[in-house]
Design an enzyme around this catalytic site. Structure first.
Site, short mmCIF file in Angstrom:
data_model
loop_
_atom_site.label_atom_id
_atom_site.label_comp_id
_atom_site.label_asym_id
_atom_site.label_seq_id
_atom_site.Cartn_x
_atom_site.Cartn_y
_atom_site.Cartn_z
N ASP A 33 -9.48 24.23 1.51
CA ASP A 33 -7.18 24.86 1.25
C ASP A 33 -7.92 25.97 2.09
OD1 ASP A 33 -5.59 25.19 -1.35
OD2 ASP A 33 -5.33 26.87 0.21
N LYS A 204 9.08 8.28 -7.13
CA LYS A 204 8.84 10.14 -7.05
C LYS A 204 10.29 10.57 -7.50
CE LYS A 204 6.98 13.91 -7.81
NZ LYS A 204 6.34 14.29 -8.92
N ARG A 211 15.21 13.40 -15.18
CA ARG A 211 15.17 14.67 -15.64
C ARG A 211 16.08 15.92 -15.37
NH1 ARG A 211 11.74 15.57 -19.85
NH2 ARG A 211 10.53 17.34 -20.31
N CYS A 258 9.58 21.35 -9.24
CA CYS A 258 10.16 20.36 -8.92
C CYS A 258 11.20 19.98 -9.51
CB CYS A 258 8.95 18.92 -9.94
SG CYS A 258 6.58 19.61 -9.56
N1 SAJ Z 1 13.39 21.70 -19.58
C1 SAJ Z 1 14.75 22.00 -19.77
N2 SAJ Z 1 14.98 20.94 -21.71
C2 SAJ Z 1 13.68 20.23 -21.59
C3 SAJ Z 1 12.70 19.80 -20.77
C4 SAJ Z 1 12.50 20.41 -19.89
O1 SAJ Z 1 15.42 23.05 -20.00
O2 SAJ Z 1 13.92 19.31 -22.59
C5 SAJ Z 1 13.03 22.49 -18.19
C6 SAJ Z 1 12.08 23.48 -18.55
O3 SAJ Z 1 12.14 24.77 -19.40
C7 SAJ Z 1 11.51 23.31 -16.80
C8 SAJ Z 1 12.55 22.65 -16.42
O4 SAJ Z 1 12.69 22.10 -17.36
O5 SAJ Z 1 12.23 24.92 -16.85
C9 SAJ Z 1 11.36 21.29 -15.56
O6 SAJ Z 1 10.15 21.00 -17.07
P1 SAJ Z 1 9.58 20.39 -17.40
O7 SAJ Z 1 8.86 19.71 -18.43
O8 SAJ Z 1 10.30 19.61 -17.69
O9 SAJ Z 1 8.76 19.55 -15.81
P2 SAJ Z 1 8.02 20.02 -14.75
O10 SAJ Z 1 9.11 20.94 -13.60
O11 SAJ Z 1 6.73 21.04 -15.31
O12 SAJ Z 1 7.13 18.86 -13.94
C10 SAJ Z 1 7.35 17.34 -13.76
C11 SAJ Z 1 7.41 16.35 -14.71
N3 SAJ Z 1 8.59 15.38 -14.90
C12 SAJ Z 1 9.16 14.32 -15.24
O13 SAJ Z 1 8.94 14.55 -16.53
C13 SAJ Z 1 9.74 13.39 -14.88
C14 SAJ Z 1 6.36 16.28 -13.80
O14 SAJ Z 1 5.85 14.60 -14.31
C15 SAJ Z 1 5.82 16.19 -12.84
O15 SAJ Z 1 5.00 14.89 -12.15
C16 SAJ Z 1 6.33 17.48 -12.01
O16 SAJ Z 1 7.37 17.82 -12.25
C17 SAJ Z 1 5.76 17.44 -10.66
O17 SAJ Z 1 5.04 17.54 -9.96
O18 SAJ Z 1 7.00 17.04 -10.15
#
Ligand code: SAJ
Length: 448
Positions: A33, A204, A211, A258
């Site tokens: 890194d 990806k 989502r 993401c």
């Molecule tokens: N959120 C909502 N409502 C929900 C779920 C989440 O408003 O019902 C919001 C969260 O508060 C947050 C945002 O969405 O602000 C993202 O959170 P998340 O838990 O949905 O996802 P990340 O960004 O932590 O991780 C995502 C994941 N992708 C999917 O579920 C399709 C993860 O699997 C990926 O590896 C990651 O992105 C990535 O690195 O791409």
């Protein structure tokens, strides 16, 4: 292919877990890194990531001598393969800035042995493989095999998901696909599926765009419910009893590195080829507009209630989602900045992060709430699950406390003595409803 020594370039959210998992499978791993202080911490077995099992895995990998963190490129000498886990590209002038990726690929090209393997984990915009091949050609390394294995792990459950989730390996030669599978089999037990490099790129981006669009739908339904005087959370519960409906939670907005970016890669890819992907773009807009929308509503209610003098707002939670310490692209930032710009005293408390986005930091929840005219619960951390409205009210010392709840956690409690505003819940003042006409949502531009 047999791997004795592997370099993992980038020791962040994905690179570090992969490096220690690989090292604990018996491979010699160099975790490279550019961040020297990060490397020094890792050498002492310290990680900034609050992920279950990671600390123990790191300590073990250090103690066996199989994992060697380094900020010196020369330490990558003699590797059979490189895994690239650098930050995903950002946009500049509507185009993805691939400089981190380019630097990592060129570094790998200089140190991976003859006929070795490079695997990219970082998210890529569609069409990156051509560019990568070109960089390899310039480095005179056309002998190297290249595969794309986009990470799919959820922050907060990284180890569990990196080892257990189904993996997609995108490669345009059978040889590269097989070599990548051999490498990944050393630390994952989930299924492995092969496809082309470009299909993997699209998969990806589609996952995160899917989502984002689904959350935007819930956020839109929540806003309609607020105006109709209906409880979104009850609507969600009841609709989700249908066997083919699964509404996600509404909230202040969507954050994290993401979902805020990946859908835009897909959007730009379509646009460049002559198709305007309206829904993906509008979903980003809806999710991005949340912090402004709710900040405005809270501010308007403060005006209506007649909070005179200097106003104080306590913000509970700044991370981008519950249960993590990561604040990247957190919707809380825009919410806090709105009130700072309006001249409020903003006091921030988060049990998992010291970030304040310009507000003052409180050392405890009591200190944050005491003397506040408004309390805004923005993130549903487990530490906030036992909060009681009656206690919040008495801690504030205010008769007309405004309580904003972006999480829905407090919605079943007695609201006596507070003005309660909740995402997805009926808006308490008729005047606020008029705001819908005055301020249509504006998201990506960041305009208020
Ligand atoms: N959120 C909502 N409502 C929900 C779920 C989440 O408003 O019902 C919001 C969260 O508060 C947050 C945002 O969405 O602000 C993202 O959170 P998340 O838990 O949905 O996802 P990340 O960004 O932590 O991780 C995502 C994941 N992708 C999917 O579920 C399709 C993860 O699997 C990926 O590896 C990651 O992105 C990535 O690195 O791409």
């Amino acid at each position: 292919m047999r791997f004795r020594r592997v370099g993992v370039i980038g020791q962040g959210y994905i690179g570090l877990p992969i490096a220690v998992l690989l090292a604990n499978s018996g491979v010699e791993v160099v975790g490279y890194d550019v961040d020297r202080s990060l490397v020094e911490e890792l050498r002492k077995g310290i990680t900034r990531l609050n992920e279950r099992d990671l600390k123990d895995l790191l300590k073990k990998a250090i103690s066996t001598g199989k994992y060697r963190p380094s900020y010196k490129k020369e330490d990558l000498m003699g590797i059979d393969a490189a895994i690239i886990a650098v930050p995903t590209p950002k946009f500049s002038d509507g185009n993805p800035d691939l400089s981190f990726l380019e630097d990592a690929i060129r570094t790998a090209a200089r140190y991976v042995g003859k006929n070795g393997l490079i695997v990219v984990e970082s998210t890529l915009p569609p069409g990156s493989s051509g560019m990568i091949m070109n960089w390899l050609k310039q480095e005179e390394r056309s002998d190297l095999m290249i595969a794309y294995c986009p990470e799919r792990a959820l922050p907060g459950r990284l180890i569990e998901e990196i080892t257990g989730n189904t993996r997609i390996i995108g490669a345009d030669s059978l040889e590269a696909a097989r070599a990548a599978e051999d490498l990944y089999r050393l630390f994952i037990r989930g299924d492995i599926v092969h496809t082309s490099f470009r299909t993997a790129e699209v998969v990806k981006l589609v996952e995160n765009a899917y989502r984002d669009v689904n959350i935007a739908f819930s956020n839109e339904v929540a806003r309609i419910c607020e105006l109709l005087g209906v409880d979104f959370w009850e609507v969600m519960e009841l609709a989700n009893r249908h066997p083919r409906v699964n509404l996600l939670r509404a909230g202040l907005g969507v954050g994290g590195p993401c979902l805020t970016k990946d859908p835009l890669f897909l959007y730009h890819a379509g646009r460049k080829l002559g198709y305007e992907p309206l829904m993906i773009f509008e979903a980003r807009n809806v999710n991005d507009s949340g912090p402004y929308r709710y900040a405005r509503i809270v501010h308007e209610v403060m005006d209506l209630v007649g909070c005179n003098g200097r106003r104080r707002i306590a913000v509970l939670g700044v991370t981008y989602k519950e249960g993590v310490s990561d604040t990247r692209e957190s919707p809380s930032e825009k919410f806090i900045k709105f009130f700072l710009e309006k001249g409020y005293d903003v006091v921030v408390y988060d049990p998992r992060s010291d970030e304040t986005f310009g507000g003052a930091r409180a050392g405890s929840i009591e200190e944050a709430i005491s003397g506040s005219d408004c309390v805004a619960l923005l993130v549903g951390h487990p530490e906030f699950r036992d909060l009681e409205i009656s206690r919040i009210r008495s801690l504030s010392g205010k008769d007309n406390l405004i309580l904003f709840d972006a999480t829905g956690i407090l919605r079943h409690q007695d609201k006596k003595g507070v003005i309660y505003i909740g995402v997805g819940l009926p808006i308490p003042y008729p005047a606020i409803k008029r705001m819908e006409k005055i301020y249509p949502h504006k998201g990506l531009s960041g305009e208020v």
